[in-house]
Design a protein around this motif. Structure first.
Motif, PDB file in Angstrom:
ATOM      1  N   ASP A 147       0.838  -1.196   0.000  1.00 24.92           N
ATOM      2  CA  ASP A 147       0.000   0.000   0.000  1.00 24.92           C
ATOM      3  C   ASP A 147       0.876   1.249   0.000  1.00 24.92           C
ATOM      4  O   ASP A 147       2.100   1.191  -0.026  1.00 24.92           O
ATOM      5  CB  ASP A 147      -0.986  -0.012   1.172  1.00 24.92           C
ATOM      6  CG  ASP A 147      -0.303   0.118   2.535  1.00 24.92           C
ATOM      7  OD1 ASP A 147       0.865   0.543   2.600  1.00 24.92           O
ATOM      8  OD2 ASP A 147      -0.960  -0.199   3.548  1.00 24.92           O
ATOM      9  N   LEU A 148       0.226   2.414   0.025  1.00 24.10           N
ATOM     10  CA  LEU A 148       0.951   3.671  -0.099  1.00 24.10           C
ATOM     11  C   LEU A 148       1.839   3.955   1.100  1.00 24.10           C
ATOM     12  O   LEU A 148       2.788   4.736   1.003  1.00 24.10           O
ATOM     13  CB  LEU A 148      -0.043   4.822  -0.275  1.00 24.10           C
ATOM     14  CG  LEU A 148      -0.825   4.829  -1.594  1.00 24.10           C
ATOM     15  CD1 LEU A 148      -1.783   6.007  -1.637  1.00 24.10           C
ATOM     16  CD2 LEU A 148       0.108   4.863  -2.787  1.00 24.10           C
ATOM     17  N   ASP A 149       1.558   3.340   2.239  1.00 26.54           N
ATOM     18  CA  ASP A 149       2.375   3.549   3.436  1.00 26.54           C
ATOM     19  C   ASP A 149       3.514   2.542   3.544  1.00 26.54           C
ATOM     20  O   ASP A 149       4.245   2.526   4.535  1.00 26.54           O
ATOM     21  CB  ASP A 149       1.506   3.459   4.697  1.00 26.54           C
ATOM     22  CG  ASP A 149       0.501   4.594   4.766  1.00 26.54           C
ATOM     23  OD1 ASP A 149       0.888   5.730   4.463  1.00 26.54           O
ATOM     24  OD2 ASP A 149      -0.665   4.326   5.119  1.00 26.54           O
ATOM     25  N   SER A 172     -11.540  -0.622  -1.915  1.00 25.68           N
ATOM     26  CA  SER A 172     -10.938  -1.170  -3.133  1.00 25.68           C
ATOM     27  C   SER A 172     -10.102  -0.101  -3.834  1.00 25.68           C
ATOM     28  O   SER A 172     -10.338   1.106  -3.689  1.00 25.68           O
ATOM     29  CB  SER A 172     -12.030  -1.684  -4.073  1.00 25.68           C
ATOM     30  OG  SER A 172     -12.900  -0.624  -4.449  1.00 25.68           O
ATOM     31  N   ASN A 173      -9.098  -0.558  -4.596  1.00 23.65           N
ATOM     32  CA  ASN A 173      -8.286   0.373  -5.385  1.00 23.65           C
ATOM     33  C   ASN A 173      -7.600  -0.387  -6.506  1.00 23.65           C
ATOM     34  O   ASN A 173      -7.489  -1.620  -6.475  1.00 23.65           O
ATOM     35  CB  ASN A 173      -7.258   1.094  -4.506  1.00 23.65           C
ATOM     36  CG  ASN A 173      -6.182   0.177  -3.985  1.00 23.65           C
ATOM     37  OD1 ASN A 173      -5.199  -0.097  -4.667  1.00 23.65           O
ATOM     38  ND2 ASN A 173      -6.369  -0.332  -2.755  1.00 23.65           N
ATOM     39  N   TRP A 174      -7.113   0.359  -7.502  1.00 23.26           N
ATOM     40  CA  TRP A 174      -6.408  -0.247  -8.629  1.00 23.26           C
ATOM     41  C   TRP A 174      -5.408   0.744  -9.196  1.00 23.26           C
ATOM     42  O   TRP A 174      -5.485   1.955  -8.958  1.00 23.26           O
ATOM     43  CB  TRP A 174      -7.379  -0.716  -9.713  1.00 23.26           C
ATOM     44  CG  TRP A 174      -8.144   0.396 -10.384  1.00 23.26           C
ATOM     45  CD1 TRP A 174      -9.274   1.014  -9.928  1.00 23.26           C
ATOM     46  CD2 TRP A 174      -7.818   1.025 -11.635  1.00 23.26           C
ATOM     47  NE1 TRP A 174      -9.677   1.987 -10.809  1.00 23.26           N
ATOM     48  CE2 TRP A 174      -8.809   2.016 -11.874  1.00 23.26           C
ATOM     49  CE3 TRP A 174      -6.796   0.839 -12.575  1.00 23.26           C
ATOM     50  CZ2 TRP A 174      -8.793   2.807 -13.012  1.00 23.26           C
ATOM     51  CZ3 TRP A 174      -6.794   1.639 -13.714  1.00 23.26           C
ATOM     52  CH2 TRP A 174      -7.777   2.606 -13.929  1.00 23.26           C
ATOM     53  N   TYR A 175      -4.431   0.214  -9.941  1.00 24.63           N
ATOM     54  CA  TYR A 175      -3.428   1.071 -10.570  1.00 24.63           C
ATOM     55  C   TYR A 175      -2.779   0.323 -11.730  1.00 24.63           C
ATOM     56  O   TYR A 175      -2.856  -0.903 -11.838  1.00 24.63           O
ATOM     57  CB  TYR A 175      -2.358   1.506  -9.567  1.00 24.63           C
ATOM     58  CG  TYR A 175      -1.469   0.388  -9.080  1.00 24.63           C
ATOM     59  CD1 TYR A 175      -0.306   0.035  -9.765  1.00 24.63           C
ATOM     60  CD2 TYR A 175      -1.791  -0.340  -7.937  1.00 24.63           C
ATOM     61  CE1 TYR A 175       0.504  -0.997  -9.321  1.00 24.63           C
ATOM     62  CE2 TYR A 175      -0.982  -1.370  -7.494  1.00 24.63           C
ATOM     63  CZ  TYR A 175       0.160  -1.690  -8.193  1.00 24.63           C
ATOM     64  OH  TYR A 175       0.953  -2.714  -7.761  1.00 24.63           O
ATOM     65  N   GLY A 188      -7.895   3.760   0.992  1.00 26.53           N
ATOM     66  CA  GLY A 188      -9.048   4.216   1.754  1.00 26.53           C
ATOM     67  C   GLY A 188      -9.446   3.223   2.822  1.00 26.53           C
ATOM     68  O   GLY A 188      -9.251   2.012   2.662  1.00 26.53           O
ATOM     69  N   THR A 189      -9.986   3.724   3.925  1.00 24.77           N
ATOM     70  CA  THR A 189     -10.448   2.859   5.008  1.00 24.77           C
ATOM     71  C   THR A 189     -11.807   3.338   5.517  1.00 24.77           C
ATOM     72  O   THR A 189     -12.133   4.534   5.447  1.00 24.77           O
ATOM     73  CB  THR A 189      -9.461   2.837   6.189  1.00 24.77           C
ATOM     74  OG1 THR A 189      -9.296   4.170   6.694  1.00 24.77           O
ATOM     75  CG2 THR A 189      -8.108   2.294   5.755  1.00 24.77           C
ATOM     76  N   GLN A 223     -15.903   6.617  10.643  1.00 22.33           N
ATOM     77  CA  GLN A 223     -14.911   7.416   9.926  1.00 22.33           C
ATOM     78  C   GLN A 223     -14.640   6.838   8.542  1.00 22.33           C
ATOM     79  O   GLN A 223     -14.499   5.633   8.370  1.00 22.33           O
ATOM     80  CB  GLN A 223     -13.613   7.473  10.725  1.00 22.33           C
ATOM     81  CG  GLN A 223     -12.478   8.221  10.041  1.00 22.33           C
ATOM     82  CD  GLN A 223     -11.271   8.366  10.932  1.00 22.33           C
ATOM     83  OE1 GLN A 223     -11.323   9.073  11.943  1.00 22.33           O
ATOM     84  NE2 GLN A 223     -10.176   7.700  10.578  1.00 22.33           N
ATOM     85  N   ASP A 224     -14.583   7.736   7.540  1.00 16.02           N
ATOM     86  CA  ASP A 224     -14.149   7.406   6.189  1.00 16.02           C
ATOM     87  C   ASP A 224     -12.881   8.191   5.896  1.00 16.02           C
ATOM     88  O   ASP A 224     -12.811   9.398   6.164  1.00 16.02           O
ATOM     89  CB  ASP A 224     -15.224   7.775   5.160  1.00 16.02           C
ATOM     90  CG  ASP A 224     -16.458   6.915   5.293  1.00 16.02           C
ATOM     91  OD1 ASP A 224     -16.434   5.776   4.806  1.00 16.02           O
ATOM     92  OD2 ASP A 224     -17.450   7.384   5.896  1.00 16.02           O
TER      93      ASP A 224
END
Length: 870
Positions: free
Chosen positions: A213-215, A783-786, A816-817, A827-828
């Motif tokens: 992930d991004l972190d 969900s995410n994609w790249y 996203g969480t 929380q979003d």
């Protein structure tokens, strides 16, 4: 008796030195006969065999293993034995050259490459020992030396595909990028054009089964793996390892008893750094820039001759980045209720540099000593602007307030590592003993300035932190084949960790009381022993192992009279692997392993951490370790023409899963109700699913690697809060495509899609100031994609390459969480980092296989007078 870490290391080094000296005295002596070097003090070792390894299409095979064996007298076994005289890995085009060889006698040349049948053939320079004469006598060989060619071309040596290959399958014929095996996957990062100029996070993104992930959190089948560097745990985080320094990445989904039982809940990721061992010298220099005004520069060089192999590498990366995020929270406690909207814009600049050097000393044919060291240093300056709007929901009206917080940070770290490794080969084929000591020391220092602007005025806050850590491992392993079908392995290991941190808070320039600061240290020691037995039958094979581990954990706050000790019980960790050969092309394997995940200092510290005033956290000293049982059934099929399939069905079950739990409590220091993140052992968790890895090659110019993972996960935390359970079906797919274009061009496209997941794992490989998610039963990730792309051009006879790559082409990679803590808040949150960054990188490879820079060009010598020598 207790010993400081430096005394333990000194004692261990002394023991190793004594063992090395003793084993060296037992080393074999050279037999002066066939294949054994000088005959009667005669011809020198100036022979050379060279040639090219090709496939069935006469295309050069890179990275094949070439070995030359000859007979030598072993003083231990008291008889001539076949001994390895020279060896190397072929060049990208299949070329090889074995030099400085004895010229008398008959030799055996063996060539192997994963996925091809091994070839073995007799070779000679045409000189044989005198018939009827004792080896090493004074009689010259019959026929003399006249016209003998000591520079012999063996021509093209063709390898045929091996239909019997079961354990490991290389899925591409040229410079393999992916190797599939039942117990692990090996991914050749140095052949991945899309990661040039990046770091280890970029390298791991394209590895089958992994997600980053991004972190920087790495997940393996929705679990948190342990990160190894060259087969040992590392103190470096992934963004501190240059991708250009990585040779390959090994993914071990079910580690056997040979590996650490703790440190990860989903197997092991082993990052293997580059280190050539070819004769002569070779190296690589590289440089690159990106559209964020970052740059990178690095190189590595390797030189081997005689009994030594020297290696040196270095990298400098200048990084600049951008991030943004937004969070919306509904607080469900307090009066009045509040809604909070938060928008974040951040920038980061910094650098990290590392160097690594070492030497292999081949003491003799059976003893090798390796000494290596590394140095890493980094400096980062992240800053962000946080805009917050708070809506207070009164019964009769809604009021709003706003404030802006600016954060400027300055972070520095330094890591020094060293290692000493010894390897001894016994006369028995396949028997060996290894011992090594690894030591790392890390220091970090940083500060953060927070300026908050309200409508009524401005406040300032500063946080300062320093820390240091020491990490040492002492390990010994042995392998003893009982015969050609059975093998016994075992070993001992000690892992010693020392950490100390001091953090202070200042408000309006005034240092805050100790209740709002952190000054702590901890010691973490783990001791282990293991043994395993393997047996290979005609169509069956099995391996059983057992590992025992014991640990003790001591933590304390150094500015007050408080400490706690946690001793974990003596635990056993069995592993079982069973393999069944169905036919020449299909095989199946079953695996069972048991592992442990011990809570760390932050999870057990029984004091509230105020280092982040917006996100308070508190440890739980009553946390128990979580135990994980893993079952996996794998099927592998080897198709023709480069098509391969690996299918796995797996099940993981954890007891006492360590989860983050959000709750409210009244804080005496702040005199108000606050949300505190703490930790608890949930009843259990389980995940089961299937994974498919498919490799296809079409038309000799198109390679596709597809990885699909579908799993059902469930966390039961009803013991923490009534009816607190979460269950979700999740899946992800990864695709990597390589297209060979005309004019030496290669196009690579890679992408990933991840569905919602019930919880996000934390890889654990981060610096103390870096935040990261942990298991939770109170939410899920979105969900995410790249899609990433790269274009590579080879030129100068493939010695140089130019690569253009871009990450996240469509700027869709957003983390996203969603979190729902009943009675606390909903929380979003979403954030993105560095989309659409273009990088241009240049690389140049150099080298010379000849170990003698002054070697004569023509080694075909007329030695008519040489029969007069002694």
């Amino acid at each position: 008796m207790k010993y400081p870490m430096h005394l333990l290391l000194i004692k261990t080094a002394a023991i190793l030195a004594i063992l090395i000296i003793g084993l060296t005295n037992l080393s074999a002596q050279q037999w002066p006969g066939s294949g054994g070097g000088n005959w009667g003090g005669g011809p020198p070792k100036n022979g050379r065999f060279y040639g090219k390894v090709v496939d069935e299409n006469n295309k050069g095979i890179g990275y094949a293993t070439v070995q030359l064996y000859g007979m030598q007298f072993d003083t231990v076994a008291k008889k001539p034995v076949e001994t390895l005289l020279a060896g190397q890995i072929t060049e990208d085009n299949g070329d090889f050259s074995l030099e400085n060889l004895p010229v008398m006698g008959e030799f055996t040349l063996k060539i192997s490459f994963i996925g091809y049948a091994e070839i073995s053939q007799k070779v000679t320079f045409g000189l044989m020992p005198p018939k009827g004469g004792a080896p090493g006598g004074s009689k010259p060989p019959s026929g003399g030396m006249a016209g003998v060619n000591f520079d012999k071309d063996l021509g093209n040596i063709k390898l045929a595909p091996d239909s019997q290959t079961l354990e490991t399958v290389t899925v591409t014929a040229e410079a393999a990028t992916t190797t599939l095996a039942l117990d692990k996957k090996v991914y050749r990062v140095d052949k991945d054009a899309s990661v040039a100029g990046g770091n280890a996070q970029d390298a791991l993104k394209n590895v089958p089964s992994l997600s980053v992930d991004l972190d920087g959190n790495v997940s393996l089948r929705n679990g948190s793996p342990q990160i190894f560097l060259d087969g040992r745990p590392t103190t470096l985080s992934l963004d501190q390892i240059s991708a250009d320094a990585i040779e390959s990445v090994e993914v071990i989904t079910n580690p056997s008893a040979k590996y650490d039982a703790g440190g990860g809940t989903a197997g092991i990721i082993n990052i293997v750094l580059k280190k050539e061992k070819r004769l002569g010298y070779n190296g690589n220099v590289r440089a690159g820039v990106d559209t964020r005004k970052g740059f990178n520069f690095g190189g590595d060089v390797n030189a081997r001759g005689g009994k030594t192999n020297l290696f040196l590498s270095g990298n400098l990366n200048r990084m600049r980045g951008y991030s943004d995020g937004e969070t919306f929270r509904q607080n469900l406690f307090g009066s009045p209720l509040t809604n909070i909207s938060q928008i974040t814009d951040g920038n980061m600049s910094g650098y990290f540099a590392n160097t690594r050097a070492g030497v292999d000393w081949f003491m003799d044919n059976r003893n090798t000593l390796t000494v290596a060291g590394s140095y890493t240093r980094g400096h980062f300056e992240p800053n962000e602007v946080l805009s917050v709007q708070i809506d207070s929901l009164f019964s009769s009206r809604t009021t709003s307030s706003e404030y802006t917080r600016t954060t400027d940070q300055d972070r520095n770290f330094r890591n020094i590592g060293s290692s000493v490794l010894f390897k001894h080969l016994f006369p028995k084929q396949g028997a060996e003993w290894t011992a090594d000591v690894n030591y790392n020391r890390v220091k970090f220092k940083g500060g953060s300035d927070y300026t908050t602007m309200y409508a009524s005025g401005t406040t300032s806050e500063r946080q300062e932190g320093t820390g240091s850590g020491q990490f040492a491992t002492i390990q010994t392993d042995f392998v003893n084949p009982l015969n050609d079908k059975m093998k016994v392995e075992g070993g001992l290991r000690a892992s010693l960790r020392r950490n100390k941190n001091d953090n202070a808070n200042f408000r309006e320039g005034v240092e805050q009381p100790s209740s709002l600061t952190d000054h702590y240290k901890f010691n973490d020691d783990v001791y282990a022993a293991y043994g395993q037995f393997s047996h290979q039958l005609t169509n069956w094979g099995y391996q059983v192992g057992l590992r025992a581990e014991s640990s003790i954990y001591k933590g304390s706050l150094t500015d007050r009279d408080s400490s706690f000790t946690i001793s974990y019980p003596f635990s056993l960790f069995p592993s079982v692997f069973v393999t069944r050969k169905l036919n020449d092309l299909d095989n199946i394997q079953f695996a069972y392993t048991r592992r442990i995940n011990r809570p760390n200092f932050f999870q057990t510290m029984p004091f509230t951490d105020f280092s982040d005033s917006l996100n308070l956290r508190k440890g739980n000293p009553e946390l128990k370790p979580e135990f994980i049982n893993s079952l996996e059934l794998s099927y592998q099929n080897i198709f023709a023409k480069g098509h391969n399939l690996l299918l796995s069905i797996y099940y993981k079950q954890a007891t006492d899963l360590i989860t983050t739990y959000l709750d409210t409590e009244f804080n005496e220091d702040l005199q108000k109700e606050v949300v505190v993140a703490t930790y608890a052992n949930s009843n259990s968790s389980q995940a089961y699913g299937a994974e498919i890895t498919l490799k296809n090659s079409f038309f000799n110019w198109l390679d596709l690697t597809t990885n699909v993972n579908l799993y059902q996960s469930k966390v039961d935390a009803s013991n923490v809060e009534t009816d607190l359970e979460i269950s979700r079906l999740s899946w992800f797919v990864k695709e990597n495509m390589q297209v060979k274009l005309p004019a030496g061009l290669t196009l690579q496209l890679s992408g990933e899609y991840r569905s919602k997941a019930s919880f996000t794992p934390d890889s654990g490989n981060r610096m103390p100031w870096q935040p990261g998610p942990t298991n939770t039963a109170q939410g899920y990730s979105l969900s995410n994609w790249y899609v990433d792309a790269s274009l590579k051009k080879d030129f100068l006879d493939r010695k140089a390459s130019l690569t253009l790559n871009v990450n996240d082409i469509f700027a869709t990679r957003r983390n996203g969480t969603y979190t729902n803590s009943p009675g606390v808040f909903i929380q979003d949150s979403e954030n993105t980092r560095n989309p659409q960054v273009f990088r241009l990188n240049f690389s140049y490879r150099f080298g010379k296989m000849d170990t003698s820079l002054f070697k004569r060009k023509n080694m075909k010598q007329n030695m008519q007078g040489s029969d007069m020598m002694q």
